[in-house]
Design a protein around this motif. Sequence first.
Motif, PDB file in Angstrom:
ATOM      1  N   GLU A 124      14.380   3.249   4.861  1.00 56.94           N
ATOM      2  CA  GLU A 124      13.163   4.019   4.619  1.00 56.94           C
ATOM      3  C   GLU A 124      11.900   3.536   5.258  1.00 56.94           C
ATOM      4  N   ALA A 125      11.454   4.579   5.528  1.00 55.73           N
ATOM      5  CA  ALA A 125       9.684   4.368   6.244  1.00 55.73           C
ATOM      6  C   ALA A 125       9.113   3.159   6.379  1.00 55.73           C
ATOM      7  N   GLU A 126       8.742   3.473   4.467  1.00 58.84           N
ATOM      8  CA  GLU A 126       7.834   2.097   4.269  1.00 58.84           C
ATOM      9  C   GLU A 126       8.402   0.702   4.326  1.00 58.84           C
ATOM     10  N   TRP A 127       9.323   0.435   4.491  1.00 59.02           N
ATOM     11  CA  TRP A 127      10.325  -0.656   5.255  1.00 59.02           C
ATOM     12  C   TRP A 127      10.123  -1.178   6.047  1.00 59.02           C
ATOM     13  N   LEU A 183       1.868 -15.101  -0.040  1.00 64.00           N
ATOM     14  CA  LEU A 183       3.653 -14.575   1.700  1.00 64.00           C
ATOM     15  C   LEU A 183       4.296 -13.319   0.260  1.00 64.00           C
ATOM     16  N   PHE A 184       4.164 -13.562  -0.359  1.00 62.81           N
ATOM     17  CA  PHE A 184       5.043 -12.049  -0.970  1.00 62.81           C
ATOM     18  C   PHE A 184       4.322 -11.137  -1.304  1.00 62.81           C
ATOM     19  N   LEU A 185       3.130 -11.195  -0.805  1.00 62.86           N
ATOM     20  CA  LEU A 185       1.805 -10.150  -0.518  1.00 62.86           C
ATOM     21  C   LEU A 185       1.150  -9.503   0.018  1.00 62.86           C
ATOM     22  N   ARG A 186       1.160 -10.674   0.824  1.00 63.84           N
ATOM     23  CA  ARG A 186       1.414  -9.944   2.439  1.00 63.84           C
ATOM     24  C   ARG A 186       1.172  -9.102   2.921  1.00 63.84           C
ATOM     25  N   GLU A 187       1.110  -7.874   3.788  1.00 61.72           N
ATOM     26  CA  GLU A 187       1.577  -6.555   4.473  1.00 61.72           C
ATOM     27  C   GLU A 187       2.483  -7.116   5.078  1.00 61.72           C
ATOM     28  N   PRO A 237       3.495  -0.419   2.450  1.00 61.97           N
ATOM     29  CA  PRO A 237       2.051   0.027   2.253  1.00 61.97           C
ATOM     30  C   PRO A 237       1.567   0.693   1.417  1.00 61.97           C
ATOM     31  N   ASN A 238       3.172   1.403   0.453  1.00 60.66           N
ATOM     32  CA  ASN A 238       2.631   2.081  -1.055  1.00 60.66           C
ATOM     33  C   ASN A 238       1.804   1.039  -1.772  1.00 60.66           C
ATOM     34  N   GLY A 239       2.319  -0.383  -1.631  1.00 62.16           N
ATOM     35  CA  GLY A 239       1.785  -1.502  -2.993  1.00 62.16           C
ATOM     36  C   GLY A 239       3.026  -1.988  -3.304  1.00 62.16           C
ATOM     37  N   GLN A 240       4.505  -1.332  -3.168  1.00 67.66           N
ATOM     38  CA  GLN A 240       5.933  -2.189  -3.320  1.00 67.66           C
ATOM     39  C   GLN A 240       6.120  -3.523  -2.741  1.00 67.66           C
ATOM     40  N   ASN A 252       0.394  -3.394  -6.540  1.00 73.97           N
ATOM     41  CA  ASN A 252       1.510  -3.266  -6.693  1.00 73.97           C
ATOM     42  C   ASN A 252       1.331  -3.159  -8.285  1.00 73.97           C
ATOM     43  N   PHE A 253      -0.028  -2.954  -8.743  1.00 79.61           N
ATOM     44  CA  PHE A 253       0.503  -2.474 -10.403  1.00 79.61           C
ATOM     45  C   PHE A 253       0.432  -1.254 -10.303  1.00 79.61           C
ATOM     46  N   THR A 254      -0.427  -0.346  -9.474  1.00 81.56           N
ATOM     47  CA  THR A 254      -0.876   1.009  -9.426  1.00 81.56           C
ATOM     48  C   THR A 254       0.588   1.333  -8.651  1.00 81.56           C
ATOM     49  N   TRP A 255       1.345   0.740  -8.007  1.00 81.57           N
ATOM     50  CA  TRP A 255       2.407   1.335  -8.104  1.00 81.57           C
ATOM     51  C   TRP A 255       3.060   1.683  -8.579  1.00 81.57           C
ATOM     52  N   TRP A 256       3.055   0.838  -9.624  1.00 82.74           N
ATOM     53  CA  TRP A 256       4.513   0.733 -10.559  1.00 82.74           C
ATOM     54  C   TRP A 256       3.547   1.851 -11.516  1.00 82.74           C
TER      55      TRP A 256
END
Length: 906
Positions: free
Chosen positions: A429-432, A478-482, A487-490, A538-542
Amino acid sequence: MLKKPLKRQATIVLENKNLAETKRLEEDEKRQKNWKRWGPYLSERQWGTVREDYSFDGACWDSFSHDHARSRAYRWGEDGLLGITDRQCRLCFGLALWNEKDPILKERLFGLTGTEGNHGEDVKECYYYLDSTPTHSYMKALYKYPQNEYPYSWLVDENRRRSRQEPEFELCDTGVFNDSRYWDVCAEYAKNTPDDILIRITVTNRGPDTARLHVLPTLWFRNTWIWGCKHEGCTRKASIVKKTQDTVECRHETLGKFYFTVDVGPNNEIPELLFTENETNTEHLYGIDNYTTFTKDAFHRFIIHGEKDAVNPKKKGTKVAPHYLLVVPSGEERVLQCRLVAEGDVVTEPFAERNFGAVIQKRLKEANEFYHVAIPSGLTPEETEVSRQSYAGLLWSKQFYHYIIKDWLTGDPEMATPPTERFNGRNSEAEWRQLFNRDVISMPDKWEYPWYATWDLAFHMLPMSKIDPQFAKDQLILFLREWYMAPNGQMPAYEFALGDVNPPVHALACLMVYKMTGRKGARDDEFLARCFQKLLINFTWWVNRKDPSGKNIFGGGFLGLDNIGIFDRSKDLPIHALLLQADGTAWMAFYCVIMLNIALDLAMQDDTYEDMASKFFEHFTQISDAINQMSDGVGLWDEQDGFYYDHLSTGTCSLALRVRSMVGLVPLMACLVLDDEYMKTLPGFKKRLDWFMKNRKDLASQVSYMESHGESEYHHLLAIPTKDQLVRVLSYMLDEEEFLSPYGIRSLSKFHEKNPYKLELNGEVYSVHYVPGESDTYMFGGNSNWRGPIWVCMNYLLIEALQRYDYFFGDKLMIECPTRSGNRMRLRDVALELSRRVVSLFLPNENGRRPCHGDDERYANDPHWSDLVLFYEYFHPETGRGCGASHQTGWTALVCRLLEKLAKNR
């Protein structure tokens, strides 16, 4: 208004700052000394992983098999037996063994792939993590190696033959350890300096007869030079060259120069040094001419097949091992010593007692002093040992993890182009495409799960924060880094499917680590603020992705609970409908109250966070209202049963899926007590709250999340269930015929043992029934079961929630525990009772048996087994037997937190 600058609190490790290990942690944190450069970061399984899979169909277990592993160079990492490496996995050390009967050299752990095992992937070895300090200044692990031929084929064939209703066929079941015909191989590591590592290998013959064993302590460079990739930090090939009879020189472009020295063997002679290259044997695997004569499997060929020309006579390469041949009488041991040291730290007489044995003893003494402070003094000796080994397993489960999606999909410049089908397959997937992982990460299990799982890691950091607060903070950030978060927050879920969805517990871990690593008023506010900003994304992504109806009733897919549902929740439903998830909705309410709590804590320093606190407060009330069907009657609370259920919604009607499972208990976890302190200190938040209570009576009056008590203090309880709903759900949870087992809370009610839930759709019957052991379905590979077993992570969250409810209700809420027993107690006492039951999984009972080890007599009666503890993935609720991954000390290490709770209440 900013009251005062947000602090970056220097981490305080334990109370006693004079401890040697505490000083090392502080030196490493301040980058004065690189104490964590070397550690147990070597994976136990690199073969069969998604990272090493370049097949067209994503069949990772088949494309890189265990049989290939000894002959084929890895692309993204390395693996080994009881090994270590540096934090970038450049230079690796591990053990190789041969008992003169096996068909292969034992260089790595063996196990079954998902298609071979009758319950999925499963390691078939006996090994134990015994000790480690946070900086890995001292480490110890044990491997039990059979003296008779290791039953590779038998294990594969018998497990493949067995049905899903039968137990797994384990190594001990083969009789290979009968009459104690095995070797205890113990590896110890001690650091004299950050780059001076002492290695002691103790080999003990437990068998009744004199036996022979080949031991090859092996050092090698990860192959980074053949791929043409610039990300590896090495454009030139590394080298290992013999310098003297007992010493080799290791050169690496970025690591520098190291020396590896070996001590004499039991016959007082220097062993022969064997050299080869860490290069694929293409002739053996593919019938293609080798790039070099000396390949990765050279030691296997030399030792077992007697191929003398397999190793390099010029004594150079990228892989080296001294060859010790031990002849050991029954009951005796032999000790081998090696030393890996940077050029600037070389000492004369490296194996003199003052330079070697005394250093190891000193580091062990310092480890004992460290844990004497870290582990509560109120524990029994048995409880202390369980806690110590749980910390050891947690620390040994760190692993260098390397995965760059773009390079993995497109291939490397000097390698064959991967099949184009990969661009429509796993993780394409593009987001990864931005995912760039190259770090030391806390793994669930370095064999069965040699890749991170995000929600697992969040739980790992709770016990980790007690012994290494800085590492805990760094992992969470670390897991919150870009280069991790899309990019979509997941947040990435795990290697097999980055886009799957784990429960959103990361915020909880951030908050708890923040609170556990500093006293009130002196905490690391900067850490919490950094986390909060990314968690907002991340919350917004959810909210945007997992609320299909837009009514605050959330989905989320399998949410880490694998086969708990009637359907595979990671796949499309068998009919055109939406699955409205009680756990998905509750997790979002849980996320809300945690974010509210974080915002309030940050607002105590910077009142601009008050607006965010108000936002999460109001969002929580909306989710709570929705799940409780207060406003429009679409909720997931079942008034008839007094329980929360998933619903299947077609748009015109909604069907409750009446499965009493952990899904219906997750709503209990979403609770928070707002202390009067917040109201006094945060007038803006209080003003907004008062306005809400006055003007949104449609929510405030219908959802009894608001209550208060106390004459001098004014508390608010935010919770999904009302007091009456809480009592009704707890009556199920604490019923021994439902959820309450001798070892904690079952993930599915025992009610479904005799009353399986069934649903017919389109002529097909779907059902859920109580399965207390391993899974009897193929869902998620069949190696994880949520239809009955005890999961320590979820029990921990329930225990924490009960303590919060008790803080609010006090002795005004008394519950029968167990249900119908007539024994009424406060919720804090219920939490302690649950803690005692979970902890009992690992403690010897009146018969000397630890329930986690099942019926294996060795662990009860054999002194060489009885003190060893395995921390499984999950546990049989009736017997306590461990199931699933045998070394998932990650979240099962939460047992040390439960032991701490018990110690404080004695």
